[in-house]
Design an enzyme around this catalytic site. Structure first.
Site, PDB file in Angstrom:
ATOM      1  CD  GLU A 190     -55.411 -33.794  95.503  1.00 41.25           C
ATOM      2  OE1 GLU A 190     -55.087 -34.706  94.724  1.00 41.25           O
ATOM      3  OE2 GLU A 190     -55.436 -33.924  96.737  1.00 41.25           O
ATOM      4  CD  GLU A 298     -57.602 -34.453  99.704  1.00 38.93           C
ATOM      5  OE1 GLU A 298     -56.640 -35.223  99.561  1.00 38.93           O
ATOM      6  OE2 GLU A 298     -58.507 -34.343  98.857  1.00 38.93           O
TER       7      GLU A 298
END
Ligand code: BMA
Length: 374
Positions: A190, A298
């Site tokens: 991320e 995710e």
């Protein structure tokens, strides 16, 4: 003479093509073990069959139970385990016996062995503490953290000591025959968002790439680990391929390209579907171009209040893309409402069974049968 020059040119050309080919189709780690090479090839092959389902900390704990009870919320609902099992290394760097969510590393090792025995896939993320402030991965008070761990930085020795602990854990993942168990490592995830110390606004592109390459080289070359596939996984904040790839460390350092998306709120359904579709279109196109795996590394909708989320939201968002897997986040046992997979009786449980029964969603039994490691 002319013929000789032509022949030499042709040979150089063929050699260059061959290097490119092998460099791009095998793992980024050129010394990867046979099992790791097979794993990558098997993961590529299985995308033709469908999309594997993954769950973070699936075997460690769930709704109302904690390892070592040996359960799985996914199995309780569907009668099968997920195909992909997420685990997190956070706090291994500190020498802690348990990770940031209190899962003992010794138990993780046992679980990895079990998963390997039934031919499942393990992927490790790493919510590493901030090495500059000694606070959590989410401490973004300084934009000097990444620079401080690079060669020449004040925390470089501390960082290599952290990597020594990571390496010791990865090298302890062996089966009873001493075979190193191959796993996917997804560090510094991320990074296109700015909520971790390695995030977009917390370091420069060069610093991020240097951090990645140093970590890769240190683990593979210095520590001699050859059982890792590396996943580059962005936050769902990018809008085009250029932005997605901005901090890509290069084909020689990455095996899988992914990104993370979560739905927020009941009115977030359409936005989630559109965002995931846009993200998957970009990630799969870039992955195909670079001959890498692609995944939704995710995803999830906290508390799953939508009883048809699996077939009505997640599946429409991913079904048209050639991705290896989708992994939903953990079912915390000590944080009410913080769960992303259903448990028996949960509102979306029946719909999850429908999702499980789809021919194109792959769980453990299908993976055991297919055997990506052969
Ligand atoms: C977050 C939350 C946290 C957890 C972290 C690492 O998304 O689930 O509670 O500590 O992931 O697993």
């Amino acid at each position: 003479m002319k013929k000789l020059i032509l022949l030499t040119a042709a040979m150089v050309f063929i050699a260059a093509c061959a290097t490119n080919q092998s460099g791009r189709t095998g793992p980024a780690d050129k010394s990867a073990t046979a099992e790791t090479v097979n794993m990558l090839a098997g993961l590529k092959a299985i995308t033709e069959k469908g999309i594997m389902f993954g769950h973070q900390d699936d075997l460690a704990y769930g709704s109302g139970w904690v390892y070592p009870d040996g359960e799985s919320d996914v199995k309780k609902v569907t009668s099968d385990y997920p195909a992909v099992y997420g685990m997190d290394l956070g706090h291994i760097e500190l020498g802690s016996p348990v990770n940031l969510d209190s899962v003992p590393f010794d138990d993780m090792r046992t679980l990895v062995k079990e998963i390997w025995a039934r031919r499942g896939v393990v992927t490790f993320s790493w919510h590493a503490d901030n090495p500059l402030t000694d606070s959590s991965a989410w401490d973004i008070t300084s934009d000097m953290t990444v620079a401080s761990v690079l060669p020449g930085g004040g925390n470089h020795d501390k960082y290599t000591a952290w990597l020594d602990r990571v390496a010791a854990f990865f090298s302890s993942l062996t089966d009873d025959d001493g075979v190193a168990i191959p796993v996917i490592f997804r560090p510094y995830h991320e990074h296109t968002g700015s909520w971790f110390w390695w995030g977009q606004k917390l370091c420069t592109t060069d610093e991020y790439i240097s951090l990645w390459r140093f970590t890769f080289n240190y683990l593979c070359e210095e520590k001699g680990l050859h059982n890792l596939l590396f996943a580059y996984s962005a936050a769902g904040t990018f809008t085009d391929a250029e932005q997605y790839i901005e901090r890509y460390p290069g084909d020689d350092y990455v095996d899988l390209l992914g990104c993370d998306y979560y739905q927020s709120g009941t009115d977030g359904k359409e936005a989630f579907i559109n965002d995931v579709m846009q993200g998957m279109a970009i990630v799969t196109a870039v992955a195909a171009e670079h001959q890498k795996l692609a995944a939704l590394t995710e995803a999830g909708y906290e508390s799953l209040p939508d009883s048809t989320w699996w077939t009505g939201t997640l599946w429409p968002a991913i079904k048209d893309y050639k991705i290896s897997y989708v992994l939903v986040w953990r079912n915390a046992h000590n944080r009410p409402g913080h769960f992303y997979a259903p448990y028996p009786g949960q509102a979306s449980a029946d719909d999850f069974v429908e999702f499980f029964n789809m021919p194109s969603t792959l769980f453990q039994k299908e993976l055991t049968e297919f055997d990506i490691y052969k």
